[in-house]
Design an enzyme around this catalytic site. Structure first.
Site, PDB file in Angstrom:
ATOM      1  N   GLY A 115      26.412  58.231  52.524  1.00 31.03           N
ATOM      2  CA  GLY A 115      27.253  58.770  53.584  1.00 31.03           C
ATOM      3  C   GLY A 115      28.090  59.956  53.142  1.00 31.03           C
ATOM      4  N   GLY A 273      35.683  54.617  29.668  1.00 30.65           N
ATOM      5  CA  GLY A 273      36.352  54.456  30.954  1.00 30.65           C
ATOM      6  C   GLY A 273      35.472  54.880  32.107  1.00 30.65           C
ATOM      7  N   HIS A 445      48.138  16.928  31.978  1.00 32.93           N
ATOM      8  CA  HIS A 445      47.932  16.744  30.536  1.00 32.93           C
ATOM      9  C   HIS A 445      46.664  15.927  30.300  1.00 32.93           C
ATOM     10  CE1 HIS A 445      48.897  15.985  26.325  1.00 32.93           C
ATOM     11  NE2 HIS A 445      48.595  14.704  26.541  1.00 32.93           N
TER      12      HIS A 445
END
Length: 466
Positions: A115, A273, A445
């Protein structure tokens, strides 16, 4: 020309979630995506396939090393890399089909093609065969994602010098893999191949790994990865990489200047990156501009142009799928007239290595720079019963709270399964919880999550299990 309430350009986590929410709210919606499958980078060649390989490689290393044997499970596994890749691909295919189902369920039209804007309220879609279709919309959402950032002087050929996509489908286990970049992508994919038998060397320009994260957790993670055999060359830069039929020759220099050194590798992964993908969008047709990286300058999600919105990696903020998803929901609900904002202070980040690293909120370094007084509570996984019996004791939980109000300002975790625990603090911090609120909340726990409570207790020096 077909008309919609909303047209979304891009079918990644931002785009497909925006489309689904638009359908849920009764808006007519089209999602424009040129890939053969929905899901964008994250689902197809990012988050999901990498997690499939991280899971499989972790089990392989546990079975082939001392970990299983210590538990009394004696096996001699054989690596079937082709099958490992096959199951990864099958998982990805199942997820992409799931998005297609959700599109049908919510009456979203998937327009296959690429697009581009054609003025306010118009999108032109170019299909694979070259044909073009024009769409009209009251609102347009740009969600085109990002692409790997290239490194000057290093040409990615995806034969020997590869990007993250190439690293997800190598035909064999490299003898020596050099990773350029010690961020999320480099550390995760480096971990995969190290577990499968590669020697892995990570080169990073900065003097630390995991830029932007809490320094203490990053140092702990680096120490753990180095103990596993990953080699780090920090404060270094690659000035040259020459590929041949059987490997790559690299030249490294200290970032601060100095004597160069040579390095040989079978493959080189460039993972410095990602950058926004805005090529070919014809943004100028509506008066939008990008910065040097190609990022749309406007703060998300609305732009300066009425009826044009932008979400995800193409705009400011961390390039994370869950951030894009949050922006998608906020964007569509605002289009539908509903108030919705994204809390950019509470976008969690995770590195899925072993141990994992997870973070949300402010770091100590940021608070010091702001001049804000704070207090810190820490608790090591060596003192957590579940971590000890599972022999996964590396790392700790750190809770940072305001010195006066006790409000939790940041949480930084490095340890086993912390990716599944950081969400607790996202919820707590969204409601401005204090460290005492967490300390007074019962945790089951034995679980690793008890370390979070103990760290919160220790903000005031009251941890009971250390």
């Amino acid at each position: 020309m077909k008309s919609y309430d909303v047209v979304i350009i891009g079918g990644g986590p931002g785009g497909y979630n925006a489309a689904i929410r638009a359908g849920q709210l009764g808006l007519t919606v089209a999602c424009v995506e040129g890939r053969s499958t929905l899901g964008g980078t994250c689902l197809n060649v990012g988050c999901m396939p990498s997690k499939a390989l991280l899971h499989a490689s972790e089990l392989y290393e546990a079975a082939s090393g001392d970990e299983f044997a210590h538990l009394g499970i004696e096996v001699k596994p054989t690596l079937n890399l082709a099958q490992m890749m096959k199951q990864k691909d099958e998982s990805v295919t199942g997820l992409t089909k799931g998005i297609e189902y959700l599109f049908r369920k919510n009456k979203v039209d998937w327009i296959k093609g690429w697009g581009r804007l054609d003025g306010v309220g118009k999108v032109v879609v170019k299909a694979e065969d070259g044909s073009e279709t024009a769409l009209q919309a009251k609102d347009i959402v740009i969600a085109t994602g990002s692409e790997p950032t290239p490194l000057p002087g290093v040409t990615i050929d995806n034969q020997r010098i590869i990007d993250s996509t190439g690293a997800l489908s190598l035909p064999q286990v490299p003898k020596h893999l050099v990773v350029i970049g010690a961020g999320v992508i480099g550390l995760e994919l480096g971990s995969v191949w190290r577990r499968l038998g590669s020697q892995v060397t990570v080169i990073e320009y900065l003097d630390r790994i995991c830029p932007g994260t809490d320094t203490e957790t990053a140092k702990t993670l680096q120490k753990a990865l180095a103990k596993q055999g990953m080699v780090f060359k920090l404060g270094s830069k690659v000035t040259q990489a020459t590929a041949s039929a059987d490997g790559v020759s690299l030249v490294l220099e200290p970032a601060a200047g100095g004597t160069a050194e040579s390095l040989q590798a079978d493959y080189v992964l460039v993972a410095i990156g990602r950058r926004p993908y805005t090529k070919g969008l014809n943004l100028e047709s509506v008066g939008l501009e990008t910065d040097k990286r190609g990022m749309l300058a406007q703060r998300t999600p609305p732009t300066s142009v009425p009826g044009v919105w932008v979400i995800g990696d193409v705009t400011s903020g961390p390039m994370l799928a869950h951030k894009a998803e949050d922006e998608a929901v906020a964007c569509i609900e605002r289009i539908a007239g509903k108030p919705h904002e994204v809390n950019y202070n509470l976008i969690p980040g995770v590195i899925y290595t072993r141990p994992e690293l997870a973070t949300v909120g402010k770091t100590e370094e940021q608070l010091k720079a702001e001049g804000r007084a704070y207090k810190v509570g820490k608790f090591p996984f060596t003192a957590n019963s579940r971590a000890k019996i599972n022999h996964e004791t590396e790392g700790f939980a750190k809770v940072i709270a305001d010195a006066e109000t006790d409000e939790v300002l940041g949480v930084h975790l490095v340890g086993p399964s912390v990716s599944e625990m950081i969400g607790e603090f996202c919820v707590a911090m969204e409601f401005s919880a204090s460290a005492e609120d967490i300390a007074l909340t019962c945790h089951p726990h034995p679980t690793r999550s008890e370390a979070l409570r103990q760290a919160a207790m220790n903000v005031d020096g009251m941890a009971m299990q250390i």
